[in-house]
Design a protein around this motif. Structure first.
Motif, mmCIF file in Angstrom:
data_model
loop_
_atom_site.group_PDB
_atom_site.id
_atom_site.type_symbol
_atom_site.label_atom_id
_atom_site.label_comp_id
_atom_site.label_asym_id
_atom_site.label_seq_id
_atom_site.Cartn_x
_atom_site.Cartn_y
_atom_site.Cartn_z
ATOM 1 N N GLU A 123 0.801 -1.629 0.199
ATOM 2 C CA GLU A 123 0.011 0.186 -0.114
ATOM 3 C C GLU A 123 0.350 0.657 0.067
ATOM 4 O O GLU A 123 0.550 2.340 -1.021
ATOM 5 C CB GLU A 123 -1.215 0.164 1.691
ATOM 6 N N ARG A 124 2.191 1.097 0.491
ATOM 7 C CA ARG A 124 2.896 2.761 0.568
ATOM 8 C C ARG A 124 3.741 3.098 -0.406
ATOM 9 O O ARG A 124 3.544 3.840 -0.969
ATOM 10 C CB ARG A 124 4.113 2.080 1.758
ATOM 11 N N CYS A 125 3.387 1.683 -1.378
ATOM 12 C CA CYS A 125 4.526 1.363 -2.964
ATOM 13 C C CYS A 125 3.111 1.875 -3.966
ATOM 14 O O CYS A 125 3.565 1.616 -5.139
ATOM 15 C CB CYS A 125 5.891 0.833 -2.445
ATOM 16 N N GLY A 126 2.013 1.918 -3.354
ATOM 17 C CA GLY A 126 1.006 2.536 -4.686
ATOM 18 C C GLY A 126 0.131 0.855 -5.118
ATOM 19 O O GLY A 126 -0.196 1.134 -6.206
ATOM 20 N N PHE A 127 0.319 0.429 -4.819
ATOM 21 C CA PHE A 127 -0.285 -1.349 -5.245
ATOM 22 C C PHE A 127 -1.263 -1.231 -4.245
ATOM 23 O O PHE A 127 -2.117 -1.878 -3.653
ATOM 24 C CB PHE A 127 1.019 -2.405 -4.708
ATOM 25 N N ALA A 128 -2.016 -1.229 -5.130
ATOM 26 C CA ALA A 128 -3.785 -1.497 -4.808
ATOM 27 C C ALA A 128 -3.894 -3.224 -4.185
ATOM 28 O O ALA A 128 -3.861 -3.715 -5.000
ATOM 29 C CB ALA A 128 -4.671 -0.194 -5.631
ATOM 30 N N TYR A 129 -5.165 -3.028 -3.190
ATOM 31 C CA TYR A 129 -5.053 -4.242 -3.289
ATOM 32 C C TYR A 129 -6.486 -4.377 -4.264
ATOM 33 O O TYR A 129 -7.860 -3.681 -4.308
ATOM 34 C CB TYR A 129 -5.863 -4.533 -1.311
ATOM 35 N N GLU A 130 -6.606 -5.552 -4.901
ATOM 36 C CA GLU A 130 -7.505 -5.832 -5.668
ATOM 37 C C GLU A 130 -8.241 -7.187 -5.237
ATOM 38 O O GLU A 130 -9.133 -7.290 -5.700
ATOM 39 C CB GLU A 130 -6.785 -6.378 -7.152
ATOM 40 N N GLY A 131 -8.044 -7.652 -4.094
ATOM 41 C CA GLY A 131 -9.031 -8.929 -3.689
ATOM 42 C C GLY A 131 -7.878 -10.008 -3.481
ATOM 43 O O GLY A 131 -6.427 -9.732 -3.035
ATOM 44 N N THR A 132 -9.010 -11.015 -3.170
ATOM 45 C CA THR A 132 -8.031 -12.430 -2.496
ATOM 46 C C THR A 132 -8.896 -13.872 -3.359
ATOM 47 O O THR A 132 -9.369 -13.755 -3.816
ATOM 48 C CB THR A 132 -9.075 -12.661 -1.282
ATOM 49 N N LEU A 133 -7.457 -13.754 -3.747
ATOM 50 C CA LEU A 133 -7.633 -15.527 -4.549
ATOM 51 C C LEU A 133 -7.267 -16.097 -3.319
ATOM 52 O O LEU A 133 -6.848 -16.991 -2.800
ATOM 53 C CB LEU A 133 -5.772 -15.373 -5.258
ATOM 54 N N ARG A 134 -8.514 -17.611 -3.784
ATOM 55 C CA ARG A 134 -8.856 -18.703 -3.109
ATOM 56 C C ARG A 134 -7.320 -19.765 -2.957
ATOM 57 O O ARG A 134 -7.660 -19.775 -3.701
ATOM 58 C CB ARG A 134 -10.203 -19.076 -2.777
ATOM 59 N N GLY A 135 -7.138 -19.841 -2.405
ATOM 60 C CA GLY A 135 -6.080 -21.875 -2.017
ATOM 61 C C GLY A 135 -4.868 -21.419 -3.471
ATOM 62 O O GLY A 135 -4.427 -21.970 -3.572
ATOM 63 N N ALA A 136 -4.788 -19.913 -3.046
ATOM 64 C CA ALA A 136 -3.851 -19.529 -4.460
ATOM 65 C C ALA A 136 -1.799 -20.529 -4.093
ATOM 66 O O ALA A 136 -1.319 -20.161 -4.550
ATOM 67 C CB ALA A 136 -3.940 -18.772 -4.939
ATOM 68 N N LEU A 137 -2.112 -20.648 -2.435
ATOM 69 C CA LEU A 137 -0.613 -20.533 -2.342
ATOM 70 C C LEU A 137 -0.321 -21.941 -1.901
ATOM 71 O O LEU A 137 -1.045 -22.526 -0.328
ATOM 72 C CB LEU A 137 -0.208 -19.771 -1.463
ATOM 73 N N PRO A 138 0.310 -22.548 -2.084
ATOM 74 C CA PRO A 138 0.686 -23.819 -0.693
ATOM 75 C C PRO A 138 1.045 -23.874 0.381
ATOM 76 O O PRO A 138 1.926 -22.765 0.095
ATOM 77 C CB PRO A 138 1.005 -25.360 -2.041
ATOM 78 N N ASP A 139 1.073 -24.513 1.345
ATOM 79 C CA ASP A 139 1.193 -24.246 2.234
ATOM 80 C C ASP A 139 3.009 -24.541 2.445
ATOM 81 O O ASP A 139 3.220 -25.012 1.921
ATOM 82 C CB ASP A 139 0.666 -24.875 3.637
ATOM 83 N N SER A 140 3.388 -24.111 4.073
ATOM 84 C CA SER A 140 4.577 -23.539 3.906
ATOM 85 C C SER A 140 5.514 -25.536 4.069
ATOM 86 O O SER A 140 6.631 -25.272 4.303
ATOM 87 C CB SER A 140 5.574 -22.318 4.464
ATOM 88 N N THR A 141 4.193 -25.648 4.839
ATOM 89 C CA THR A 141 4.880 -27.263 5.585
ATOM 90 C C THR A 141 3.928 -28.202 4.812
ATOM 91 O O THR A 141 4.851 -29.228 5.176
ATOM 92 C CB THR A 141 3.681 -27.193 6.820
ATOM 93 N N THR A 142 3.407 -27.917 3.896
ATOM 94 C CA THR A 142 2.938 -29.086 3.591
ATOM 95 C C THR A 142 2.629 -28.585 1.712
ATOM 96 O O THR A 142 1.907 -27.654 2.180
ATOM 97 C CB THR A 142 1.611 -30.208 3.719
ATOM 98 N N LEU A 143 2.415 -29.310 0.995
ATOM 99 C CA LEU A 143 2.212 -28.615 -0.658
ATOM 100 C C LEU A 143 0.584 -29.294 -1.024
ATOM 101 O O LEU A 143 -0.489 -29.181 -1.835
ATOM 102 C CB LEU A 143 2.988 -29.642 -1.635
ATOM 103 N N ASP A 144 -0.160 -30.168 0.437
ATOM 104 C CA ASP A 144 -1.515 -30.662 0.071
ATOM 105 C C ASP A 144 -2.391 -29.632 0.598
ATOM 106 O O ASP A 144 -3.232 -30.089 0.667
ATOM 107 C CB ASP A 144 -1.192 -31.945 0.864
ATOM 108 N N ALA A 145 -1.852 -28.200 1.362
ATOM 109 C CA ALA A 145 -2.880 -27.660 2.160
ATOM 110 C C ALA A 145 -2.928 -26.048 1.397
ATOM 111 O O ALA A 145 -1.077 -25.767 0.675
ATOM 112 C CB ALA A 145 -2.715 -27.273 3.148
ATOM 113 N N PHE A 146 -3.505 -25.303 1.362
ATOM 114 C CA PHE A 146 -3.415 -23.897 0.564
ATOM 115 C C PHE A 146 -4.017 -23.186 1.199
ATOM 116 O O PHE A 146 -4.814 -22.346 2.147
ATOM 117 C CB PHE A 146 -4.222 -23.730 -0.568
ATOM 118 N N ARG A 147 -3.227 -21.547 0.815
ATOM 119 C CA ARG A 147 -3.677 -20.758 1.245
ATOM 120 C C ARG A 147 -4.350 -19.530 0.021
ATOM 121 O O ARG A 147 -4.008 -19.631 -0.101
ATOM 122 C CB ARG A 147 -2.566 -20.038 2.554
ATOM 123 N N ASP A 148 -4.911 -18.844 1.224
ATOM 124 C CA ASP A 148 -5.182 -17.402 0.557
ATOM 125 C C ASP A 148 -3.582 -16.432 0.396
ATOM 126 O O ASP A 148 -2.906 -16.203 1.215
ATOM 127 C CB ASP A 148 -6.299 -16.918 0.928
#
Length: 201
Positions: free
Chosen positions: A159-184
């Motif tokens: 936000e400080r650098c002018g990057f506007a928040y555009e929304g939440t991508l559901r389940g777009a990032l594998p969890d760091s502890t297991t690739l079977d769980a996903f984070r928004d």
């Protein structure tokens, strides 16, 4: 939106200087660069919020990771900068422009800061420099920045650098502890036509 990955004419990354920082290309053959890369990529805070496809656990893996980055730069599809203090030359962190698509003129940005350099707005200053370079030298139209939900520090930097928040991508990032769980993921973006682009000095 799916983007095609297209090679471009060579866009050599220069040194970027400003806001008390000097941004340099990482050197895969430098022992010091490999050690700093290893420290950054194995840091618990980095691993908490990021899920690299290939983990960096030793110096050999660090060198291999840096060589892969150099290949991406040679292909024109990505570039990583070693963020250093302009006065002392001390490595502070990393900032990269990745998945560069020169056809639709879009790319993704990401960064990390070494533990001892946190709290000094290093990522904010580095992102300001890199965004200006990407919009001017690379002639990109859109820069995207994504971070795991709950990473409030990264949200503030965007936000400080002018990057506007555009929304939440559901389940777009594998969890760091297991690739079977996903984070928004929170998606931020900045356009070259947004107010203030080019006026950060």
């Amino acid at each position: 939106m799916a983007h095609t990955r297209e090679r471009s004419p060579s866009h050599p990354a220069p040194e970027l200087l400003g806001h008390g920082l000097r941004l340099l290309r990482w050197d895969p053959e430098s022992d010091a660069d490999a050690a700093d890369w290893l420290r950054g990529r194995s840091d618990p805070e980095f691993r908490r919020w990021n899920t690299p496809l290939k983990t960096v656990t030793d110096l050999d893996a660090a060198r291999a990771s840096l060589r892969a980055g150099a290949e991406a730069a040679a292909d024109g599809v990505g570039v990583a900068f070693r963020v250093t203090d302009a006065a002392s030359g001390t490595t502070l962190g990393n900032i990269g422009v990745h998945e560069i698509d020169h056809v639709v003129r879009v790319a993704r940005v990401g960064y990390w800061v070494l533990p001892e350099a946190r709290g000094q707005r290093v990522a904010t200053r580095a992102l300001t420099l890199v965004a200006r370079w990407a919009f001017t030298d690379l002639r990109l139209h859109r820069l995207e920045l994504g971070h795991a939900l709950g990473h409030d520090a990264s949200c503030r930097i965007a936000e400080r650098c002018g990057f506007a928040y555009e929304g939440t991508l559901r389940g777009a990032l594998p969890d760091s502890t297991t690739l079977d769980a996903f984070r928004d993921v929170h998606l931020h973006a900045r356009l070259t036509t947004d107010p203030g682009v080019g006026d950060e000095d």
